[in-house]
Design a protein around this motif. Structure first.
Motif, short mmCIF file in Angstrom:
data_model
loop_
_atom_site.label_atom_id
_atom_site.label_comp_id
_atom_site.label_asym_id
_atom_site.label_seq_id
_atom_site.Cartn_x
_atom_site.Cartn_y
_atom_site.Cartn_z
N SER A 48 8.09 -23.15 13.90
CA SER A 48 9.42 -23.56 14.34
C SER A 48 10.39 -23.62 13.17
N ALA A 49 9.86 -23.91 11.98
CA ALA A 49 10.72 -23.95 10.80
C ALA A 49 11.28 -22.58 10.47
N VAL A 50 10.48 -21.54 10.73
CA VAL A 50 10.97 -20.17 10.52
C VAL A 50 12.13 -19.88 11.45
N VAL A 51 12.00 -20.35 12.70
CA VAL A 51 13.07 -20.18 13.68
C VAL A 51 14.29 -21.00 13.27
N ALA A 52 14.04 -22.26 12.88
CA ALA A 52 15.14 -23.15 12.51
C ALA A 52 15.90 -22.63 11.29
N ALA A 53 15.20 -21.97 10.39
CA ALA A 53 15.84 -21.40 9.20
C ALA A 53 16.56 -20.10 9.50
N GLN A 54 16.57 -19.70 10.77
CA GLN A 54 17.21 -18.46 11.23
C GLN A 54 16.62 -17.24 10.53
N GLN A 55 15.31 -17.33 10.24
CA GLN A 55 14.59 -16.22 9.60
C GLN A 55 13.75 -15.44 10.60
N CYS A 56 13.53 -16.00 11.79
CA CYS A 56 12.70 -15.32 12.79
C CYS A 56 13.35 -14.00 13.19
N LEU A 81 15.18 -13.40 21.60
CA LEU A 81 13.85 -13.92 21.89
C LEU A 81 13.27 -14.62 20.67
N GLU A 82 12.72 -15.81 20.89
CA GLU A 82 12.10 -16.60 19.83
C GLU A 82 10.79 -17.20 20.34
N PRO A 83 9.83 -17.47 19.43
CA PRO A 83 8.58 -18.07 19.87
C PRO A 83 8.76 -19.54 20.26
N VAL A 84 8.22 -19.90 21.41
CA VAL A 84 8.24 -21.28 21.88
C VAL A 84 6.79 -21.71 22.10
N ILE A 85 6.47 -22.92 21.65
CA ILE A 85 5.09 -23.38 21.66
C ILE A 85 4.83 -24.34 22.83
N ASP A 86 3.74 -24.09 23.54
CA ASP A 86 3.26 -24.99 24.57
C ASP A 86 2.29 -25.97 23.89
N GLU A 87 2.77 -27.17 23.62
CA GLU A 87 1.97 -28.14 22.87
C GLU A 87 0.68 -28.51 23.60
N ALA A 88 0.67 -28.38 24.91
CA ALA A 88 -0.53 -28.71 25.67
C ALA A 88 -1.66 -27.72 25.40
N LYS A 89 -1.31 -26.50 25.02
CA LYS A 89 -2.31 -25.47 24.74
C LYS A 89 -2.61 -25.32 23.25
N SER A 333 29.24 -6.17 13.55
CA SER A 333 28.22 -7.18 13.24
C SER A 333 28.46 -8.52 13.91
N TRP A 334 29.26 -8.57 14.96
CA TRP A 334 29.52 -9.83 15.66
C TRP A 334 28.32 -10.27 16.47
N SER A 335 27.53 -9.33 16.97
CA SER A 335 26.50 -9.65 17.97
C SER A 335 25.08 -9.61 17.41
N LEU A 336 24.92 -9.56 16.08
CA LEU A 336 23.60 -9.38 15.50
C LEU A 336 22.78 -10.67 15.44
N ARG A 337 21.48 -10.49 15.35
CA ARG A 337 20.55 -11.61 15.18
C ARG A 337 20.79 -12.27 13.82
N PRO A 338 20.71 -13.60 13.73
CA PRO A 338 20.99 -14.27 12.45
C PRO A 338 20.17 -13.74 11.27
N SER A 339 18.90 -13.41 11.50
CA SER A 339 18.05 -12.92 10.40
C SER A 339 18.53 -11.58 9.85
N CYS A 340 19.32 -10.85 10.65
CA CYS A 340 19.82 -9.55 10.18
C CYS A 340 20.80 -9.69 9.02
N TYR A 341 21.41 -10.85 8.89
CA TYR A 341 22.40 -11.05 7.83
C TYR A 341 21.76 -11.34 6.48
N HIS A 342 20.46 -11.56 6.48
CA HIS A 342 19.74 -11.71 5.21
C HIS A 342 18.40 -10.98 5.34
#
Length: 454
Positions: A48-56, A81-89, A333-342
């Motif tokens: 989730s930290a990878v996602v939060a850092a906009q690196q995913c 699309l981003e990974p979401v975790i099912d904590e029950a599994k 570049s208005w519509s790009l994924r955040p990770s594309c900017y780095h």
């Protein structure tokens, strides 16, 4: 690009790099001292930290490799699309973190930078030489400008001037299978699927200019490799890193069956922006059956001023790309994924065996190159398997010219610089989310008349 904007972009890249490096440093010492903590430390918080850092990057490797099926790819508010975790599994095995291509590349590049620094101190690195990763050690990189013989009807319906189609065609003729991207008219999205016949390869033709949904294709790819099939996977560099990460723990004979080709990439636009654009277009054209966001002029075959073609059930739209709302949002570049900017792939450190792109400015860089304006491909051979792929193309080359790394870097900005995040991006997505209209979002940005980095 002004000096001020360049400086801002570099500072932004450094902040993102530092954030992930800090995360990695925090985790590793704890794991070395307390192995029993690994099950807790390498859990959802890390991926989730990878996602939060906009690196995913959305490569989906973590989902495919999760042994407990605790991860799924879900769209965020911008449609990516981003990974979401099912904590029950989730059993906190840590595989999603350990094999994340983003973090693995961070470590590899840090080691590479340290090696380069040591070499400079010792006076071992020649000025201007670009260091490469160890992914393809032992193979000298080679660079080519190519134009194809006009013997494939799909030549002018394919991305990178037809090279991808020819490569996939020949790979299947040689007994392999190909994984590529197609437009699914039913779901109105791009998706990666498997092609086993030449007829199925045709569906990969045409520029989608949007990130694909990989569904179950990564797991299916691994199954094919284990069954003894040779597989060619074509995608963006981050997608290639995803499939190679998935295969990294496999025996050598399995990994050797995987062939990869990455596309030199400006960035990936939001799937939400595509769906909203197609919804607007369907009001006039009828149900959308096909898209191609990069088609040459039908008479001149000139690629420098492409057309956009959207095929509806009732009508067909053909317009200059510069006037198409979806294409404008992408190119600015208005519509790009955040990770594309780095992006960590905007260099010659390529993750794939073969890299495919456009050779822009060929008429200046290689003045005597024939048919320059009719589409010239850039090919970078990165590995021994890349040599095998290149050899599949030889009989279809009309004209080829080997060039230097310096010339290649001049030919395509995406090989030396990430897309720059524009100020207008926030307004674009705010309007897109509120009005569910790409046309409205683009018009909102244009109406502000703000200068946009490009």
């Amino acid at each position: 690009m002004s000096k001020k904007h360049k400086q801002q972009h570099k500072r932004q890249q450094r902040r993102h790099q530092q954030k992930l490096q800090q995360l990695h440093k925090q985790q590793q010492p704890k794991l070395q001292r307390q192995p029993e903590l690994q099950q807790q430390q390498l859990s959802s918080a890390n991926i989730s930290a990878v996602v939060a850092a906009q690196q995913c990057t959305g490569c989906s490797a973590c989902v495919a490799m999760c042994p407990d099926h605790a991860l799924s790819m879900q769209p965020n508010t911008e449609g990516f699309l981003e990974p979401v975790i099912d904590e029950a599994k989730c059993t906190h095995c840590g595989q999603c973190y350990q094999q994340c291509p983003v973090l693995k590349r961070q470590v590899a590049q840090a080691k590479l930078a340290q090696t380069a620094q040591t070499a400079r101190v010792q006076g071992l690195t020649a000025q201007g030489t670009q260091q490469r990763n160890t992914e393809h050690a032992g193979c000298a990189q080679r660079y080519f400008a190519l134009s194809l013989k006009p013997d494939f009807k799909a030549l002018y319906g394919s991305s990178t001037t037809g090279i991808g189609f020819v490569l996939a065609h020949r790979f299947i003729r040689a007994g392999g299978v190909v994984v590529g991207c197609r437009f699914n008219a039913q779901t109105q999205e791009a998706e990666h699927v498997i092609a086993r016949t030449v007829e199925e390869v045709v569906q990969f033709c045409g520029s989608k200019y949007v990130q694909s949904n990989k569904h179950e294709v990564l797991a299916q790819t691994l199954d094919l490799l284990k069954q003894g099939h040779k597989v060619l996977f074509i995608g963006t560099p981050c997608e290639i890193s995803g499939v190679t990460a998935l295969c990294s723990a496999q025996p050598a004979e399995v990994k050797e069956r995987l062939f990869t080709a990455d596309l030199v990439c400006h960035g990936v636009p939001s799937p939400l922006s595509l769906k909203c654009y197609l919804y607007d277009a369907a009001a006039e054209l009828g149900a959308i059956k096909g898209i191609n966001f990069r088609v040459p002029h039908p008479q001149t075959k000139n690629w420098t001023q492409p057309l956009v073609v959207v095929q509806g059930e009732a009508k067909r739209l053909v317009q200059p790309a510069a006037q198409n709302h979806f294409y404008v949002a992408y190119s600015q570049s208005w519509s790009l994924r955040p990770s594309c900017y780095h992006c960590s792939y905007t260099n010659l450190n390529r993750p794939a065996d073969l890299s495919l792109g456009d050779f822009w400015g060929i008429e200046q860089l290689v003045p005597k190159f024939p048919y320059a304006l009719r589409g010239t491909s850039l090919i970078v051979v990165n590995s021994p398997q890349g040599v095998q792929l290149f050899n599949l193309l030889r009989n279809h080359i009309r004209y080829g010219h080997e060039v230097s790394a310096a010339t290649v870097l001049q030919s395509n900005d995406a090989l030396h610089d990430s897309a720059h995040e524009p100020i207008a991006r926030q307004l674009f997505f705010t309007t897109l989310q509120q009005q569910q209209s790409t046309v409205a979002a683009v018009n909102a940005v244009l109406s502000t008349r703000q200068a946009t980095p490009s």
